[in-house]
Design a protein around this motif. Sequence first.
Motif, short mmCIF file in Angstrom:
data_model
loop_
_atom_site.label_atom_id
_atom_site.label_comp_id
_atom_site.label_asym_id
_atom_site.label_seq_id
_atom_site.Cartn_x
_atom_site.Cartn_y
_atom_site.Cartn_z
N ARG A 172 76.41 21.15 23.15
CA ARG A 172 77.56 20.99 23.96
C ARG A 172 77.43 20.21 25.15
O ARG A 172 78.45 19.61 25.83
CB ARG A 172 77.96 22.50 24.22
N GLU B 177 86.01 34.40 22.39
CA GLU B 177 85.80 33.17 22.25
C GLU B 177 85.92 32.25 23.34
O GLU B 177 86.22 31.01 23.24
CB GLU B 177 86.81 32.71 21.04
N TYR C 48 83.73 24.13 29.33
CA TYR C 48 83.12 23.77 27.97
C TYR C 48 84.22 23.88 26.97
O TYR C 48 84.01 24.02 25.86
CB TYR C 48 81.89 24.42 27.70
N MET D 187 75.99 30.85 31.13
CA MET D 187 75.79 29.69 30.45
C MET D 187 77.06 29.09 30.56
O MET D 187 77.91 29.61 29.27
CB MET D 187 74.95 29.72 29.35
N PRO D 188 77.37 27.95 30.98
CA PRO D 188 78.77 27.51 31.18
C PRO D 188 79.33 26.94 29.74
O PRO D 188 80.23 26.80 29.46
CB PRO D 188 78.92 26.45 32.19
N SER D 189 77.96 26.66 29.12
CA SER D 189 78.35 26.01 27.82
C SER D 189 78.59 26.57 26.50
O SER D 189 78.75 26.11 25.53
CB SER D 189 77.44 24.73 27.51
N LEU D 190 78.33 28.01 26.83
CA LEU D 190 78.40 28.90 25.85
C LEU D 190 79.71 30.03 25.97
O LEU D 190 79.98 30.15 27.00
CB LEU D 190 77.39 29.88 25.65
N THR D 191 80.36 30.35 24.63
CA THR D 191 81.39 31.33 25.05
C THR D 191 80.97 32.55 25.27
O THR D 191 79.79 32.94 25.31
CB THR D 191 82.12 31.42 23.58
N PHE E 191 85.15 30.45 27.13
CA PHE E 191 84.24 30.06 27.83
C PHE E 191 84.20 30.57 29.39
O PHE E 191 85.26 30.85 29.53
CB PHE E 191 84.17 28.46 27.81
N PRO E 192 83.15 30.49 29.95
CA PRO E 192 83.22 31.11 31.41
C PRO E 192 84.34 30.51 32.29
O PRO E 192 84.85 31.13 32.85
CB PRO E 192 82.00 30.87 31.82
N ALA E 193 84.62 29.53 32.04
CA ALA E 193 85.64 28.65 32.90
C ALA E 193 86.92 29.04 32.50
O ALA E 193 87.72 29.05 33.39
CB ALA E 193 85.56 27.13 32.70
N GLN E 194 86.99 29.68 31.49
CA GLN E 194 88.40 30.40 31.16
C GLN E 194 88.72 31.97 31.55
O GLN E 194 89.50 32.63 31.22
CB GLN E 194 88.70 30.21 29.67
N PRO F 277 82.26 27.76 36.85
CA PRO F 277 81.39 27.00 35.76
C PRO F 277 82.15 25.81 35.26
O PRO F 277 83.46 25.96 35.14
CB PRO F 277 81.36 28.14 34.79
N PRO F 278 81.41 25.01 34.76
CA PRO F 278 82.12 23.68 34.09
C PRO F 278 82.78 24.26 33.00
O PRO F 278 82.18 25.05 32.14
CB PRO F 278 80.77 22.77 33.91
#
Lengths: 242, 787
Positions: free
Chosen positions: B424, A142, B401, A106-110, A144-147, B398-399
Amino acid sequence: MTEEPCKEVTSAFRITGLTKVYGEGAAAVHALRGVDLVIPSGELVVLLGPSGSGKSTLLNIIGGLDRASDGQVYFRGQELTALSDAELTRYRRDHVGFVFQFYNLMPSLTARENVELVTEVARNPMDPDEALALVGLHARTEHFPAQLSGGEQQRVAIARAVAKQPTVLFCDEPTGALDSTTGRAVLKVLKDVNERLGATVLIVTHAAATAAMADRVLHFADGAIREVVVNKTKLSPEEIEW
Amino acid sequence: MSPLDRKLLRDLWRIKGQAVAIAAVIGVGVLMLVMMTGIVTSLDETRRAYYERYRLADIFASVTRAPDRLISDLSSIPGVSVAEGRVTGSALIDLPGLDLPLRAAAVSLPDFGEPRLNDIYLVAGRRLDSDRSSEILLLEGFAKAHGLQPGDALSATMNGARRTFRIVGLAQSPEFLYTTAPGELAPDDSRFGVIWMSRTALAAAYDMDGAFNQALLSVGRGSERTAVFAAVDRMLDHHGGLGAYGLEDHESNRFVSEEISGLRAMSSGVPPIFLGVAAFLLYIVVSRMVQTEREQIGLMKAFGYTNVEVGAHYFKLVLAIAAGGALAGCLAGIAAGRALIEVYLEFFKFPFLVFQLDPGAFVVGFSVSVLTASTGGLIVLRGVFALSPATAMNAPAPPDYSRTGRIGQSLNRHLDQPSRMVLRRLTRQPGRMAGAMLGIAAGMALSVGMISILAGFDRTLALTFTVIDRSDVTVTFTEAMSEKAILELQRMPGVIEVEPVRIVPAVLRNGLKTYRGAISGLVTEPRLNRAVDKDIMTIPTRREGVILATALADILGIASGEMLTIEVREGRQPVLDIPVIGIAQSLLGSPVYMELGALNRALREPNRVSGAYLRVDSIHSQSVYRTLKDMPTVAGVSLKADARNAFQKLMDTGAGAMRYIMAAIAAIITFGVVYNAARIAYAERARDLASLRVIGFSKGEVAFVLLGELAIVTLVALPVGALLGYYLSFGIAAGFSSDLYQIPAVFTPRSYGAAALAVVAAAVTSGWLVKRDIDRTDLISALKTRE
């Protein structure tokens, strides 16, 4: 499903005459043609075969994601093929971990929250940090997937899958999108999970070399299991030729 | 066909549900514009053609009695092309079975040939035979309302003598499109008749041999009308001229004009609001839709397609939806306009139709839709062009956040993961969420606006007929009577209360602004029919000034304390300069109130009344009506209930009827906005939702993640929409208000509640439709597809 697994049975799955047909009439595609199979508890099983040979279809059906056209699947004595949608959801929630080629985080969750997503609803979860430590990501909880890099995202996905202490872990091309070093690291995590948690692990893959680390290798062709090989000696993931 | 075009067609097919929803929203916006402008243009053209074909006069001048030879003098006034004299008079029609006599106008037609001005359109029967003085033509609307036909007999009182006539034909006339019962504002076919008779017969009835009492004039184009009016008034002055007035002040025409200009105001004021909302929605939808195609755009670029080719491809997609919607809107608008114009034709009683569309509406509708859609597409494509083709080759990123992660740490502790995901999503792209929220709010605003307008119509009726007018019956005398007539009414059994009134026609002037209306002389402390202020408290009439209705004060641009010039058009025709001492809340008509004694003094006719308001004991009402019918001095009796019904009918069939159509369109747009918001959110999240299902979340839990977002966006949109709707209502209310009636924007908790309920219902339905799709998701394919 009812919560009374049969303790006498040592097999995780018992499969008889499993058939899956997509479409109808002339356009019908037989993805599985009457597969009979027993998968013992606690084994690491690799499913090999070309595209369209039926390995993913088998994984999807016994993972409770898809329905069989015919035949039965028993999970610890419980017939999966007879369960309702809601019962299948319950089965996935309580017993099954999934790892996919494209991670599906889920991209919106860490990282930790992605794991907590599962531990919040599981019956007997491990600590999310412990699960992340298991895949070597204790320092990145901590993020996020994008990181995260692809390999890291896949390891979060594995942590998410194992955090519920699943009875079975299904992996569909878990290293498909990864380079060899990262791929090996991921396979090592899967092996650790298998050994430390005693979970039955099923890995679908194109990479034949992966078979060397398995307890049991199922060779698929044209919707059927052509050969079952039980490895007497297993290689560790580090030793695998990529 | 190029592969890209084939992809275009398949993409359109794939997103057909959404495409149709978008096209429908833009379509109804365009529909409304095309329909309304079409109706207005057609009505305008039809009226013009009707007036022209039946030679309706430009100037009307009534006199007491003028010799026929004056006509040649009138026609020699510079600028006048045709002048004609005729005899008119008032009559009372007595119909069997009716308790009350009905008022009618008697109008002469030349003995031989057609009139040079104000011709009639013969609907049934034949024209008059001048040798037979008992033959009459009857106004078709009146005849229809009472089931009268050529060949029937009709009994009427003219100039005090009762006669029986034979109806030989039914006629319509552009002069009598609308007929209003005396003392009332709303037209009513059934309660005012028009009788045409041959000149000789009618002159005999009204002692007008060799004379006329109404002159009709037509003026050439571009002639100086003010000079003509002055010359006519000068010539007729010695013969008891009541002042010439133009077609624009003619009662029927004024009514038709008001209705048409009401529709025009609505067509230029309301559809743009609707179209604007639709366009805004289109922009949001298109930009989000193109955003979800990001991956495919990268792929196409990787294959070697240029930015321009890729851009053109998506541009075509957007254009297909927008132009499709606009085209469907145009066609539906023409169809709806054609259907509605039939209704209006009947309402306006035009005998034929000149159907004309306004090409401007197509152009505006089309360009607004296409432009907004293109802008939405272009802004997103600009970002897409910057995208490197390589992005498409990698696993979907992934976008990000990470910037939202620190928001509300303390709040986070109390939330489970699905709630965090909802939160979020909302905070990560506040712009996008604000867009979705504003879209829904705009839909809500339309609903609030239309509901407050619907309530406004009810308020107008309620205020007028229960608060301002508390009488049961209005009696109009044949002429100004002595106050003894009031005593006579008071003595009638069953009459509880009587209040005298004197109504005189007058021209009101404030500088260059004039209005042709009437003055109501009321008692000092009126109880039955009164002027009320904002707080619905009676404004007492005072000797030293007049009280104007709000609408009239606006027309004349006058405020309390300023001087108003009143040219009375009755009796000795005094010209009064009198201060405005109050502004009255009036939603119907444009009344002017004056103290009765002061009015009579100005006319030098003390103790005169022209009518009375009555409160009647309902048990005795029938006997009261019968007695009134037999009183020779009573010209008309109007029941408040009839008047109220007539107004209700007017509001439901005339320009006001449009409110129901607009409310329906507002509902469609509101639903379209909410449904689109839900669909797009689902399209953006399908993969995440499938992943949740796979890892063991139930259908309900998964739906929560998506619908929670929709719910929050909707909930935030409700107050914003209520606020927007509040302001929007005034604009729409102004569009619906006319000279005849004013529609206030009425805000009650009920109207907000109903609008909120409509939005919530739309959200729940949309949510349910989308949830059905979530439930049906093929888990496996959702996992295999990359974003």
